[in-house]
Design a protein around this motif. Structure first.
Motif, PDB file in Angstrom:
ATOM      1  N   LEU A  14       1.068  -1.033   0.117  1.00  0.00           N
ATOM      2  CA  LEU A  14      -0.088   0.057   0.270  1.00  0.00           C
ATOM      3  C   LEU A  14       0.872   1.302  -0.555  1.00  0.00           C
ATOM      4  O   LEU A  14       0.233   2.694  -0.467  1.00  0.00           O
ATOM      5  N   HIS A  15       2.074   1.143   0.891  1.00  0.00           N
ATOM      6  CA  HIS A  15       2.945   2.183   0.068  1.00  0.00           C
ATOM      7  C   HIS A  15       3.921   2.360  -0.845  1.00  0.00           C
ATOM      8  O   HIS A  15       5.109   3.516  -0.469  1.00  0.00           O
ATOM      9  N   HIS A  16       3.154   1.680  -1.876  1.00  0.00           N
ATOM     10  CA  HIS A  16       4.381   2.257  -3.267  1.00  0.00           C
ATOM     11  C   HIS A  16       3.513   3.499  -4.269  1.00  0.00           C
ATOM     12  O   HIS A  16       2.478   3.565  -4.013  1.00  0.00           O
ATOM     13  N   ASP A  17       4.683   4.236  -3.700  1.00  0.00           N
ATOM     14  CA  ASP A  17       4.183   5.468  -4.526  1.00  0.00           C
ATOM     15  C   ASP A  17       3.873   5.700  -5.600  1.00  0.00           C
ATOM     16  O   ASP A  17       3.041   6.364  -6.525  1.00  0.00           O
ATOM     17  N   ASN A  18       4.457   4.697  -6.383  1.00  0.00           N
ATOM     18  CA  ASN A  18       4.212   4.638  -8.125  1.00  0.00           C
ATOM     19  C   ASN A  18       3.182   3.891  -8.420  1.00  0.00           C
ATOM     20  O   ASN A  18       3.420   3.892  -9.727  1.00  0.00           O
ATOM     21  N   THR A  19       2.298   3.655  -7.291  1.00  0.00           N
ATOM     22  CA  THR A  19       1.186   2.225  -7.993  1.00  0.00           C
ATOM     23  C   THR A  19      -0.199   2.880  -7.956  1.00  0.00           C
ATOM     24  O   THR A  19      -0.533   3.722  -6.999  1.00  0.00           O
ATOM     25  N   LEU A  20      -0.575   2.840  -8.742  1.00  0.00           N
ATOM     26  CA  LEU A  20      -2.470   3.275  -9.235  1.00  0.00           C
ATOM     27  C   LEU A  20      -2.845   2.227  -7.506  1.00  0.00           C
ATOM     28  O   LEU A  20      -3.009   1.457  -7.366  1.00  0.00           O
ATOM     29  N   ARG A  21      -3.678   3.379  -7.120  1.00  0.00           N
ATOM     30  CA  ARG A  21      -4.477   2.583  -6.143  1.00  0.00           C
ATOM     31  C   ARG A  21      -5.498   1.414  -6.232  1.00  0.00           C
ATOM     32  O   ARG A  21      -5.275   0.340  -5.347  1.00  0.00           O
ATOM     33  N   ASP A  22      -6.100   1.319  -7.153  1.00  0.00           N
ATOM     34  CA  ASP A  22      -6.853   0.374  -8.130  1.00  0.00           C
ATOM     35  C   ASP A  22      -5.792  -1.333  -8.187  1.00  0.00           C
ATOM     36  O   ASP A  22      -6.071  -2.090  -7.398  1.00  0.00           O
ATOM     37  N   GLU A  23      -4.799  -0.642  -8.470  1.00  0.00           N
ATOM     38  CA  GLU A  23      -3.396  -1.744  -8.112  1.00  0.00           C
ATOM     39  C   GLU A  23      -3.412  -2.493  -7.435  1.00  0.00           C
ATOM     40  O   GLU A  23      -3.070  -2.719  -6.854  1.00  0.00           O
ATOM     41  N   LYS A  24      -2.587  -1.233  -6.344  1.00  0.00           N
ATOM     42  CA  LYS A  24      -2.592  -1.690  -4.766  1.00  0.00           C
ATOM     43  C   LYS A  24      -3.592  -2.826  -4.469  1.00  0.00           C
ATOM     44  O   LYS A  24      -3.184  -3.470  -3.648  1.00  0.00           O
ATOM     45  N   LEU A  25      -5.080  -2.281  -4.072  1.00  0.00           N
ATOM     46  CA  LEU A  25      -6.082  -2.757  -4.205  1.00  0.00           C
ATOM     47  C   LEU A  25      -5.871  -4.269  -4.610  1.00  0.00           C
ATOM     48  O   LEU A  25      -6.030  -5.332  -3.733  1.00  0.00           O
ATOM     49  N   LEU A  26      -5.647  -4.558  -5.362  1.00  0.00           N
ATOM     50  CA  LEU A  26      -6.011  -5.448  -6.442  1.00  0.00           C
ATOM     51  C   LEU A  26      -4.153  -6.763  -6.389  1.00  0.00           C
ATOM     52  O   LEU A  26      -5.094  -8.223  -5.866  1.00  0.00           O
ATOM     53  N   GLN A  27      -3.163  -6.128  -4.960  1.00  0.00           N
ATOM     54  CA  GLN A  27      -1.932  -6.787  -4.936  1.00  0.00           C
ATOM     55  C   GLN A  27      -2.742  -6.991  -3.606  1.00  0.00           C
ATOM     56  O   GLN A  27      -1.878  -8.372  -3.698  1.00  0.00           O
ATOM     57  N   LEU A  28      -3.060  -5.870  -2.753  1.00  0.00           N
ATOM     58  CA  LEU A  28      -3.833  -6.791  -1.496  1.00  0.00           C
ATOM     59  C   LEU A  28      -4.293  -7.897  -1.941  1.00  0.00           C
ATOM     60  O   LEU A  28      -4.149  -9.098  -0.913  1.00  0.00           O
ATOM     61  N   CYS A  29      -4.970  -7.767  -2.000  1.00  0.00           N
ATOM     62  CA  CYS A  29      -6.402  -8.819  -2.449  1.00  0.00           C
ATOM     63  C   CYS A  29      -5.905 -10.169  -3.066  1.00  0.00           C
ATOM     64  O   CYS A  29      -5.907 -11.071  -2.373  1.00  0.00           O
ATOM     65  N   HIS A  30      -5.043 -10.018  -4.017  1.00  0.00           N
ATOM     66  CA  HIS A  30      -3.794 -11.063  -4.122  1.00  0.00           C
ATOM     67  C   HIS A  30      -3.104 -11.812  -2.848  1.00  0.00           C
ATOM     68  O   HIS A  30      -3.020 -12.880  -3.443  1.00  0.00           O
ATOM     69  N   LEU A  31      -2.555 -11.658  -2.290  1.00  0.00           N
ATOM     70  CA  LEU A  31      -1.244 -11.262  -1.248  1.00  0.00           C
ATOM     71  C   LEU A  31      -2.776 -12.249  -0.449  1.00  0.00           C
ATOM     72  O   LEU A  31      -1.698 -13.251   0.298  1.00  0.00           O
ATOM     73  N   LEU A  32      -3.721 -11.562  -0.082  1.00  0.00           N
ATOM     74  CA  LEU A  32      -4.936 -12.076   1.031  1.00  0.00           C
ATOM     75  C   LEU A  32      -5.221 -14.045   0.407  1.00  0.00           C
ATOM     76  O   LEU A  32      -5.017 -14.713   1.266  1.00  0.00           O
ATOM     77  N   LYS A  33      -4.564 -14.305  -0.609  1.00  0.00           N
ATOM     78  CA  LYS A  33      -6.656 -14.928  -1.408  1.00  0.00           C
ATOM     79  C   LYS A  33      -4.776 -15.755  -1.340  1.00  0.00           C
ATOM     80  O   LYS A  33      -5.098 -17.477  -0.895  1.00  0.00           O
ATOM     81  N   ASP A  34      -3.557 -15.701  -1.774  1.00  0.00           N
ATOM     82  CA  ASP A  34      -2.827 -16.820  -1.885  1.00  0.00           C
ATOM     83  C   ASP A  34      -2.147 -17.361  -0.954  1.00  0.00           C
ATOM     84  O   ASP A  34      -1.272 -18.378  -0.775  1.00  0.00           O
ATOM     85  N   ASN A  35      -2.455 -16.646   0.075  1.00  0.00           N
ATOM     86  CA  ASN A  35      -1.474 -16.502   1.584  1.00  0.00           C
ATOM     87  C   ASN A  35      -2.416 -17.214   2.284  1.00  0.00           C
ATOM     88  O   ASN A  35      -1.409 -17.053   3.642  1.00  0.00           O
ATOM     89  N   ILE A  36      -4.005 -17.079   2.513  1.00  0.00           N
ATOM     90  CA  ILE A  36      -3.969 -17.833   3.727  1.00  0.00           C
ATOM     91  C   ILE A  36      -5.388 -18.538   3.332  1.00  0.00           C
ATOM     92  O   ILE A  36      -6.481 -18.553   2.340  1.00  0.00           O
ATOM     93  N   ASP A  37      -4.781 -19.556   3.239  1.00  0.00           N
ATOM     94  CA  ASP A  37      -5.399 -20.830   2.888  1.00  0.00           C
ATOM     95  C   ASP A  37      -7.208 -20.853   2.700  1.00  0.00           C
ATOM     96  O   ASP A  37      -7.212 -21.759   1.865  1.00  0.00           O
ATOM     97  N   TYR A  38      -7.631 -20.244   3.508  1.00  0.00           N
ATOM     98  CA  TYR A  38      -9.015 -20.405   3.703  1.00  0.00           C
ATOM     99  C   TYR A  38      -9.726 -18.897   3.165  1.00  0.00           C
ATOM    100  O   TYR A  38     -10.884 -18.933   3.281  1.00  0.00           O
ATOM    101  N   TYR A  39      -9.177 -18.526   2.675  1.00  0.00           N
ATOM    102  CA  TYR A  39      -9.825 -17.151   1.552  1.00  0.00           C
ATOM    103  C   TYR A  39      -9.697 -17.393   0.168  1.00  0.00           C
ATOM    104  O   TYR A  39      -8.680 -17.318  -0.587  1.00  0.00           O
ATOM    105  N   ASP A  40     -10.773 -17.824  -0.210  1.00  0.00           N
ATOM    106  CA  ASP A  40     -10.821 -18.368  -1.660  1.00  0.00           C
ATOM    107  C   ASP A  40     -11.604 -17.232  -2.724  1.00  0.00           C
ATOM    108  O   ASP A  40     -10.925 -17.106  -3.327  1.00  0.00           O
ATOM    109  N   TRP A  41     -11.818 -16.143  -2.272  1.00  0.00           N
ATOM    110  CA  TRP A  41     -12.438 -14.564  -2.913  1.00  0.00           C
ATOM    111  C   TRP A  41     -12.350 -13.653  -1.836  1.00  0.00           C
ATOM    112  O   TRP A  41     -12.710 -13.688  -0.663  1.00  0.00           O
ATOM    113  N   VAL A  42     -11.218 -12.656  -2.330  1.00  0.00           N
ATOM    114  CA  VAL A  42     -11.056 -11.509  -1.483  1.00  0.00           C
ATOM    115  C   VAL A  42     -11.041  -9.791  -2.570  1.00  0.00           C
ATOM    116  O   VAL A  42     -10.794  -9.532  -3.583  1.00  0.00           O
ATOM    117  N   GLY A  43     -12.206  -9.446  -2.106  1.00  0.00           N
ATOM    118  CA  GLY A  43     -12.823  -7.967  -2.579  1.00  0.00           C
ATOM    119  C   GLY A  43     -12.866  -7.552  -2.038  1.00  0.00           C
ATOM    120  O   GLY A  43     -13.203  -6.777  -1.073  1.00  0.00           O
TER     121      GLY A  43
END
Length: 151
Positions: A14-43
């Motif tokens: 969330l603190h990358h200055d050169n990344t758009l907000r929606d891209e940061k949020l998308l990366q965050l969704c993938h981080l949570l979905k990919d690293n918490i095995d019971y998170y099957d959809w994150v949005g």
């Protein structure tokens, strides 16, 4: 990965200055979905201006038809009205549930506040019954506190 291990990764994304907000949020969704095995959809869902409806924002998981949710409808719509976390251990036990997928068994929705105003929420679906605990709630509150800084 534990919630404590994920916290600095959340902050880093969330603190990358050169990344758009929606891209940061998308990366965050993938981080949570990919690293918490019971998170099957994150949005994220966000309030649509002054309208009493939510619009689907960035997400990770299966595509959903639920891109617009009226306030009061489903778990997300109820959180938009109540301004409180909503943990659903068994979605089949909820009368006001909008099914995104037949595989979803439980859900947690945590509101996102900016300057005390509910502007949206993070929504997590799990294919595991009774998947979410108070630890998930506290972690997702942390996530939303960090996301709020982007607004």
């Amino acid at each position: 990965m534990t919630f404590e291990e994920l916290k600095p990764k959340v902050t880093d994304i969330l603190h990358h200055d050169n990344t758009l907000r929606d891209e940061k949020l998308l990366q965050l969704c993938h981080l949570l979905k990919d690293n918490i095995d019971y998170y099957d959809w994150v949005g994220f869902y966000f309030r649509n201006g002054d309208k009493e409806e939510l619009l689907l924002g960035p997400y990770a998981g299966e595509p959903t038809d639920h891109t617009v949710i009226p306030f009061g409808k489903g778990i997300c719509g109820q959180v938009a009205v109540s301004n409180e976390n909503f943990v659903v251990p068994d979605v089949t036990a909820q009368d006001n549930y909008i099914a995104c997928s037949i595989t979803v068994k439980s859900e947690v929705v945590v509101p996102l506040f900016v300057d005390g105003k509910n502007i949206g929420q993070i929504d997590i679906d799990s294919n595991v019954l009774d998947a979410f605990s108070e630890l998930d709630e506290r972690f997702l509150e942390f996530v939303n506190e960090q996301v709020a800084k982007l607004f």
